[in-house]
Design an enzyme around this catalytic site. Structure first.
Site, PDB file in Angstrom:
ATOM      1  CB  SER A 191      27.108  17.413  32.642  1.00 36.03           C
ATOM      2  OG  SER A 191      27.158  17.390  34.041  1.00 36.03           O
TER       3      SER A 191
ATOM      4  CE1 TYR B 244      28.437  12.357  32.249  1.00 40.50           C
ATOM      5  CE2 TYR B 244      28.655  14.167  33.811  1.00 40.50           C
ATOM      6  CZ  TYR B 244      27.877  13.413  32.947  1.00 40.50           C
ATOM      7  OH  TYR B 244      26.547  13.721  32.785  1.00 40.50           O
TER       8      TYR B 244
ATOM      9  CE  LYS C 100      27.423  14.020  29.241  1.00 40.93           C
ATOM     10  NZ  LYS C 100      26.378  13.507  28.363  1.00 40.93           N
TER      11      LYS C 100
HETATM   12  N1  LIG Z   1      20.439  13.032  35.399  1.00 43.80           N
HETATM   13  C1  LIG Z   1      21.282  14.042  35.669  1.00 43.80           C
HETATM   14  O1  LIG Z   1      21.355  14.536  36.791  1.00 43.80           O
HETATM   15  C2  LIG Z   1      22.136  14.607  34.573  1.00 43.80           C
HETATM   16  C3  LIG Z   1      22.887  15.760  34.836  1.00 43.80           C
HETATM   17  C4  LIG Z   1      23.704  16.280  33.837  1.00 43.80           C
HETATM   18  C5  LIG Z   1      23.732  15.672  32.599  1.00 43.80           C
HETATM   19  N2  LIG Z   1      23.000  14.549  32.379  1.00 43.80           N
HETATM   20  C6  LIG Z   1      23.076  13.911  31.057  1.00 43.80           C
HETATM   21  O2  LIG Z   1      21.758  13.711  30.579  1.00 43.80           O
HETATM   22  C7  LIG Z   1      21.703  12.505  29.804  1.00 43.80           C
HETATM   23  C8  LIG Z   1      20.620  11.596  30.319  1.00 43.80           C
HETATM   24  O3  LIG Z   1      20.883  11.307  31.684  1.00 43.80           O
HETATM   25  P1  LIG Z   1      20.029  10.263  32.496  1.00 43.80           P
HETATM   26  O4  LIG Z   1      19.991  10.742  33.889  1.00 43.80           O
HETATM   27  O5  LIG Z   1      18.773   9.952  31.787  1.00 43.80           O
HETATM   28  O6  LIG Z   1      21.024   9.014  32.455  1.00 43.80           O
HETATM   29  P2  LIG Z   1      20.699   7.482  32.265  1.00 43.80           P
HETATM   30  O7  LIG Z   1      21.941   6.739  32.655  1.00 43.80           O
HETATM   31  O8  LIG Z   1      19.421   7.107  32.933  1.00 43.80           O
HETATM   32  O9  LIG Z   1      20.467   7.389  30.689  1.00 43.80           O
HETATM   33  C9  LIG Z   1      21.542   7.315  29.806  1.00 43.80           C
HETATM   34  C10 LIG Z   1      21.249   6.154  28.882  1.00 43.80           C
HETATM   35  O10 LIG Z   1      22.336   6.000  27.985  1.00 43.80           O
HETATM   36  C11 LIG Z   1      22.449   4.625  27.725  1.00 43.80           C
HETATM   37  N3  LIG Z   1      23.754   4.274  27.206  1.00 43.80           N
HETATM   38  C12 LIG Z   1      24.931   4.156  27.878  1.00 43.80           C
HETATM   39  N4  LIG Z   1      25.883   3.730  27.058  1.00 43.80           N
HETATM   40  C13 LIG Z   1      25.310   3.582  25.836  1.00 43.80           C
HETATM   41  C14 LIG Z   1      25.802   3.148  24.587  1.00 43.80           C
HETATM   42  N5  LIG Z   1      27.088   2.781  24.413  1.00 43.80           N
HETATM   43  N6  LIG Z   1      24.949   3.115  23.556  1.00 43.80           N
HETATM   44  C15 LIG Z   1      23.644   3.461  23.702  1.00 43.80           C
HETATM   45  N7  LIG Z   1      23.119   3.876  24.874  1.00 43.80           N
HETATM   46  C16 LIG Z   1      23.962   3.933  25.930  1.00 43.80           C
HETATM   47  C17 LIG Z   1      22.198   3.973  29.068  1.00 43.80           C
HETATM   48  O11 LIG Z   1      21.853   2.602  28.910  1.00 43.80           O
HETATM   49  C18 LIG Z   1      21.096   4.826  29.636  1.00 43.80           C
HETATM   50  O12 LIG Z   1      19.817   4.258  29.417  1.00 43.80           O
HETATM   51  C19 LIG Z   1      23.108  11.924  29.850  1.00 43.80           C
HETATM   52  O13 LIG Z   1      23.798  12.334  28.689  1.00 43.80           O
HETATM   53  C20 LIG Z   1      23.727  12.551  31.069  1.00 43.80           C
HETATM   54  O14 LIG Z   1      25.126  12.626  30.953  1.00 43.80           O
HETATM   55  C21 LIG Z   1      22.199  14.003  33.334  1.00 43.80           C
END
Ligand SMILES: NC(=O)c1ccc[n+]([C@@H]2O[C@H](COP(=O)([O-])OP(=O)(O)OC[C@H]3O[C@@H](n4cnc5c(N)ncnc54)[C@H](O)[C@@H]3O)[C@@H](O)[C@H]2O)c1
Length: 323
Positions: free
Chosen positions: A122, A146, A150
């Site tokens: 991130s 966070y 990461k």
């Molecule tokens: N969406 C953004 O703006 C953004 C920005 C930077 C980084 N990210 C990263 O991208 C990835 C996806 O993001 P997203 O927006 O789809 O988030 P999201 O929260 O929709 O998806 C993350 C998923 O991880 C699952 N999860 C959490 N704990 C878990 C566990 N212990 N075991 C198994 N699954 C688990 C959640 O249930 C969720 O469905 C993440 O790693 C996030 O940190 C997202």
């Protein structure tokens, strides 16, 4: 080739899964099967190959072993506790974001052939704040748990790649907009909400000034980057497995200008020091020269991002929220 998406029931995991189902291949290699793994069993997906949907915890070695079977060529590791939630619950963030990644490394290490591992890091793994334009060799100096988790995960994945346990590409995602559904616990939730909620006819708070700049990308572009990371030649990366992809630096005021005046009236200034304290530390721009040279495609403008949301997610969001 088998493919696994950890966090396959989440926002980006579902988008990625749908794209894989539509294409049936990654970089010309046909998918023989797909496993979607998340805390709750991910929703069904129609695909031209078998899809296994598993509920489990990414930090649980036995459950992960089921999710990453022999023959897995690519693992997309998207499972995470997002920014404000990881800041509010340090132990949970450490367990999922750091120990979960260590468990993923062990699961990959147990495979006969090291898989490609695409990890979603991130922009929050960097500090720098509003004035910063970060070069590719900028140091990761996170200002929240966070981001620290990461960055730490990235470093261990880099070493695991050097050891030949797996072949990692870590994409430091910008804030992904427009997120469908409801506001969530990410500190950056407002960046999507100020576009999504007005399109739904709903009021939404604006916790920062209109001059506040953010580094963003669309879900479509994020999925393009995942697929590129899954198929690319990693030899040119050398030891450095972290990618700053070519996102878009945009001010909140420019985003609001893409709305009609009546839509824009739904955005209500409501300064929030807690949100400002987290997102204010994130850099608002990157040069992203290395990613461009490596073939990662650049993010288009706000108008295209908004059009994609209308096309892909607006109707489903209305239905989900009973609007
Ligand atoms: N969406 C953004 O703006 C953004 C920005 C930077 C980084 N990210 C990263 O991208 C990835 C996806 O993001 P997203 O927006 O789809 O988030 P999201 O929260 O929709 O998806 C993350 C998923 O991880 C699952 N999860 C959490 N704990 C878990 C566990 N212990 N075991 C198994 N699954 C688990 C959640 O249930 C969720 O469905 C993440 O790693 C996030 O940190 C997202």
């Amino acid at each position: 080739m088998h493919v696994t998406i950890l966090g396959g029931g989440g926002f980006l995991g579902r988008k990625l899964a749908a794209r894989l189902a539509a294409e049936g291949a990654i970089g010309g290699r046909a998918l023989a099967g797909l496993t979607l793994f998340d805390l709750a069993e991910p929703p069904p997906l129609a695909a031209p190959f078998p899809v296994t949907r598993l509920a489990g915890d990414v930090a649980d070695a036995a459950q992960l072993a089921q999710a990453i079977p022999a023959g897995t060529g690519v693992v997309f590791h998207l499972a995470a506790v997002v920014s404000a939630a990881a800041e509010a619950d340090f132990d949970l963030g450490m367990r999922v974001n750091l120990q979960g990644t260590l468990a993923v490394i062990e699961a990959c290490r147990a495979l006969p052939t090291p898989p490609r591992l695409v990890f979603t890091s991130s922009v929050a793994s960097f500090g720098g704040g509003q004035g910063a334009v970060l070069a590719d060799d900028a140091r990761q100096l996170p200002a929240n748990s966070y981001g620290a988790q990461k960055a730490a995960a990235e470093l261990i994945l880099q070493d695991a790649s050097r050891k030949g346990f797996l072949d990692a590409v870590s994409i430091r995602l910008p804030t992904v907009i427009v997120r469908p559904g409801r506001p969530n616990k990410a500190a950056s939730s407002f960046v999507s909400a100020i576009l999504r909620e007005p399109l739904l006819g709903l009021d939404t708070p604006l916790p920062v000034e209109e001059g506040f700049a953010v580094w963003v990308c669309s879900p479509r572009r994020a999925v393009e980057w995942f697929l590129h990371a899954a198929a690319m030649d990693t030899a040119p990366l050398g030891l450095d497995r972290g990618i700053n992809p070519p996102g878009l630096s945009v001010r909140v005021g420019e985003m609001l200008a893409a709305l009609t005046p009546s839509e824009r009236a739904h955005v209500k200034p409501a300064p929030d020091p807690a949100v400002q304290a987290i997102v204010g530390g994130w850099p608002a721009a990157f040069t992203a020269a290395r990613a461009r040279a490596l073939g990662f495609s650049p993010q288009e403008g706000v108008a295209e991002i908004l059009a994609a949301f209308r096309e892909d997610d607006l109707a489903a969001t209305r239905a989900e929220r009973g609007l």
